[in-house]
Design an enzyme around this catalytic site. Structure first.
Site, PDB file in Angstrom:
ATOM      1  N   LYS A 137       0.837  -1.184   0.000  1.00 29.35           N
ATOM      2  CA  LYS A 137       0.000   0.000   0.000  1.00 29.35           C
ATOM      3  C   LYS A 137       0.881   1.246   0.000  1.00 29.35           C
ATOM      4  CE  LYS A 137       0.728   1.900   3.384  1.00 29.35           C
ATOM      5  NZ  LYS A 137       1.965   2.399   4.053  1.00 29.35           N
ATOM      6  N   TYR A 222      -4.417   4.160   6.276  1.00 31.00           N
ATOM      7  CA  TYR A 222      -4.944   3.207   7.263  1.00 31.00           C
ATOM      8  C   TYR A 222      -6.282   3.685   7.825  1.00 31.00           C
ATOM      9  CZ  TYR A 222      -0.607   0.551   7.294  1.00 31.00           C
ATOM     10  OH  TYR A 222       0.445  -0.243   6.930  1.00 31.00           O
TER      11      TYR A 222
HETATM   12  P1  NDP Z   1      12.486   1.474   2.269  1.00 34.34           P
HETATM   13  O1  NDP Z   1      13.023   2.765   1.809  1.00 34.34           O
HETATM   14  O2  NDP Z   1      12.945   0.932   3.558  1.00 34.34           O
HETATM   15  O3  NDP Z   1      12.740   0.354   1.166  1.00 34.34           O
HETATM   16  C1  NDP Z   1      12.380   0.523  -0.180  1.00 34.34           C
HETATM   17  C2  NDP Z   1      13.298  -0.292  -1.041  1.00 34.34           C
HETATM   18  O4  NDP Z   1      12.878  -0.144  -2.393  1.00 34.34           O
HETATM   19  C3  NDP Z   1      14.749   0.171  -1.026  1.00 34.34           C
HETATM   20  O5  NDP Z   1      15.493  -0.377   0.030  1.00 34.34           O
HETATM   21  C4  NDP Z   1      15.249  -0.328  -2.375  1.00 34.34           C
HETATM   22  O6  NDP Z   1      15.567  -1.705  -2.255  1.00 34.34           O
HETATM   23  C5  NDP Z   1      14.010  -0.252  -3.250  1.00 34.34           C
HETATM   24  N1  NDP Z   1      14.054   0.892  -4.179  1.00 34.34           N
HETATM   25  C6  NDP Z   1      13.976   0.812  -5.511  1.00 34.34           C
HETATM   26  N2  NDP Z   1      14.061   2.014  -6.072  1.00 34.34           N
HETATM   27  C7  NDP Z   1      14.204   2.908  -5.072  1.00 34.34           C
HETATM   28  C8  NDP Z   1      14.340   4.316  -5.030  1.00 34.34           C
HETATM   29  N3  NDP Z   1      14.336   5.059  -6.146  1.00 34.34           N
HETATM   30  N4  NDP Z   1      14.450   4.909  -3.831  1.00 34.34           N
HETATM   31  C9  NDP Z   1      14.419   4.200  -2.695  1.00 34.34           C
HETATM   32  N5  NDP Z   1      14.298   2.846  -2.684  1.00 34.34           N
HETATM   33  C10 NDP Z   1      14.192   2.199  -3.864  1.00 34.34           C
HETATM   34  O7  NDP Z   1      10.886   1.638   2.260  1.00 34.34           O
HETATM   35  P2  NDP Z   1       9.833   0.705   3.007  1.00 34.34           P
HETATM   36  O8  NDP Z   1      10.283  -0.695   2.929  1.00 34.34           O
HETATM   37  O9  NDP Z   1       9.540   1.278   4.316  1.00 34.34           O
HETATM   38  O10 NDP Z   1       8.535   0.934   2.088  1.00 34.34           O
HETATM   39  C11 NDP Z   1       8.367   0.269   0.834  1.00 34.34           C
HETATM   40  C12 NDP Z   1       6.870   0.134   0.519  1.00 34.34           C
HETATM   41  O11 NDP Z   1       6.247  -0.635   1.539  1.00 34.34           O
HETATM   42  C13 NDP Z   1       6.092   1.458   0.483  1.00 34.34           C
HETATM   43  O12 NDP Z   1       5.134   1.415  -0.548  1.00 34.34           O
HETATM   44  C14 NDP Z   1       5.425   1.542   1.828  1.00 34.34           C
HETATM   45  O13 NDP Z   1       4.223   2.282   1.823  1.00 34.34           O
HETATM   46  C15 NDP Z   1       5.151   0.070   2.108  1.00 34.34           C
HETATM   47  N6  NDP Z   1       5.114  -0.220   3.554  1.00 34.34           N
HETATM   48  C16 NDP Z   1       4.065  -0.941   4.044  1.00 34.34           C
HETATM   49  C17 NDP Z   1       3.973  -1.240   5.382  1.00 34.34           C
HETATM   50  C18 NDP Z   1       2.849  -2.066   5.904  1.00 34.34           C
HETATM   51  O14 NDP Z   1       2.731  -2.190   7.123  1.00 34.34           O
HETATM   52  N7  NDP Z   1       2.031  -2.661   5.049  1.00 34.34           N
HETATM   53  C19 NDP Z   1       4.974  -0.752   6.331  1.00 34.34           C
HETATM   54  C20 NDP Z   1       6.088  -0.053   5.706  1.00 34.34           C
HETATM   55  C21 NDP Z   1       6.121   0.201   4.369  1.00 34.34           C
HETATM   56  P3  NDP Z   1      16.779  -2.340  -3.104  1.00 34.34           P
HETATM   57  O15 NDP Z   1      17.995  -1.677  -2.575  1.00 34.34           O
HETATM   58  O16 NDP Z   1      16.680  -3.781  -2.792  1.00 34.34           O
HETATM   59  O17 NDP Z   1      16.516  -2.032  -4.544  1.00 34.34           O
END
Ligand code: NDP
Length: 371
Positions: A137, A222
């Site tokens: 989401k 949420y």
């Molecule tokens: P993070 O920044 O921690 O991780 C995102 C990952 O996406 C990065 O580590 C990277 O992984 C990859 N990525 C690819 N392109 C980019 C870019 N241009 N900039 C930054 N990262 C990039 O974010 P979250 O994990 O917190 O959030 C990711 C998604 O999950 C969002 O849509 C958020 O809303 C959702 N989310 C949902 C939650 C829930 O409870 N359902 C809780 C937290 C987040 P790599 O290095 O492997 O390419």
């Protein structure tokens, strides 16, 4: 909840404690008491960030879902995850070459856990590669994108699910059950408070291009989703107001705080607050003619705490992402259903409300909704 055994015990207990209709938890009840040799959903995670890490850890306790592949732009993370989760090289991809996943018979589904603005194109590419998709989401940046994702998945004949973990959370499901079975009577009012004080100003969540907005896309969603599953109707209008105290940090198009109100056809109203600048906002309150439900925390990773007019909600905590992935595997593999849907249409409804909230902020007018 550390050990697998503890988890399984609490999970069975919490599921058994609920009088959820048979169809919605068909595969869980009694499931953990016996060895499982049925089908397993083989999942690749795209985006090895903080939430992807949490999902991967939680999936280790799943029986019906298994992490088998990785898609990442960071080679060092791939190496670490490969050794931690025993992932073969042939199941590892980057953002340029992951379309090749279509030729990989060992991967059934991709879980997209990247910044919001990337979801649309990535989900469509996964669908074109013939794999099922679970998308975090918000599913996309707006309803137009969401509809295109649904269409692409339908065309490719793959399932599209959205990571709505609260739709499997036992205390939440108990309140929904009470509402559905009429124990609360006519629903009158919902309050949803969702927010936290966001840190690092350089993170993607504060970048309009990657996040698509601000607190509403990330945490306010949420309250939108909660209003819908707790009231049990689709809203027909929205009004909204934005407050910005720090335009330096929360730039144009990145909302700091938004208050919004939703009107429901049965006469109930919802009053919600979404914020990136107020801490300890994690509370749902639902009141109705015959009862009420109060949850705080209401959507964090748990344990969720709550009470109704009948007393404390004391279903044991189970890791949200483990239950979610177990249930989603059942939906994809066996066509199981969930009490509250987690499909693309469900994600699209939230996006239509988000579009309407931003429009209401911009125009200052009440915006009608047709979901
Ligand atoms: P993070 O920044 O921690 O991780 C995102 C990952 O996406 C990065 O580590 C990277 O992984 C990859 N990525 C690819 N392109 C980019 C870019 N241009 N900039 C930054 N990262 C990039 O974010 P979250 O994990 O917190 O959030 C990711 C998604 O999950 C969002 O849509 C958020 O809303 C959702 N989310 C949902 C939650 C829930 O409870 N359902 C809780 C937290 C987040 P790599 O290095 O492997 O390419």
């Amino acid at each position: 909840m550390d050990s697998r055994r503890d988890f399984l015990q609490t999970l069975s207990a919490s599921i058994l404690a609920l009088s959820i209709p048979q169809h919605s938890f068909a595969s869980i009840e009694g499931f953990y008491s016996q060895p499982y040799d049925g089908p397993v959903l083989r999942v690749a995670i795209m985006g090895l960030g903080s939430y992807g890490t949490r999902v991967a850890e939680a999936m280790q306790d799943c029986k019906m879902a298994k992490l088998v592949g990785l898609i990442s732009g960071t080679p060092s993370k791939i190496k670490n995850w490969q050794s931690k989760y025993n992932i073969p090289e042939k199941n590892c991809y980057n953002y340029e070459n992951f379309d090749l996943i279509k030729d990989n018979p060992d991967i059934d589904a991709v879980y997209v856990i990247t910044p919001n603005s990337l979801h649309h194109d990535q989900v469509i590419r996964v669908a074109k590669a013939g794999k099922h998709v679970i998308c975090e989401k918000p599913m996309a940046l707006n309803a137009k994108e969401g509809q295109e994702m649904i269409d692409a998945c339908r065309k490719a004949n793959v399932k599209l699910l959205v990571g709505y973990r609260m739709h499997f959370e036992p205390k939440t499901l108990e309140v929904i059950r009470m509402r559905k079975e009429g124990e609360l009577g006519k629903i009158m009012f919902f309050q949803g408070l969702c927010g936290f004080k966001i840190g690092d100003p350089t993170q993607w969540r504060l970048n309009k291009q990657l996040a698509g907005g601000g607190s509403l896309m990330d945490i306010g969603i949420y309250a939108i989703n909660g209003a819908r599953y707790l009231v049990g109707e689709e809203p027909v209008w929205v009004t909204a107001q934005e407050t910005k105290t720090n335009p330096e940090k929360f730039k144009e198009g990145v909302d700091e705080s938004i208050q919004f109100q939703l009107g429901f056809p049965g006469g109930a109203v919802a009053s919600c607050l979404s914020s990136y600048n107020i801490s300890n906002l994690d509370r749902f309150f639902l009141t109705a003619e015959k009862g009420f439900a109060e949850m705080q925390p209401s959507t964090g990773y748990g344990p969720i705490k709550g009470r109704t007019n009948k007393g404390e909600l004391n279903h044991p905590h189970a890791t949200h992402q483990t239950v979610q992935m177990e249930k989603m595997a059942g939906i994809i593999l066996n066509g199981d259903t969930s009490l509250v849907p987690v499909d693309g249409e469900e994600g699209l409804k939230d996006l239509k409300i988000i579009d309407a909230i931003y429009l209401a902020v911009k125009t200052g007018k009440k915006v009608p909704l047709k979901l």
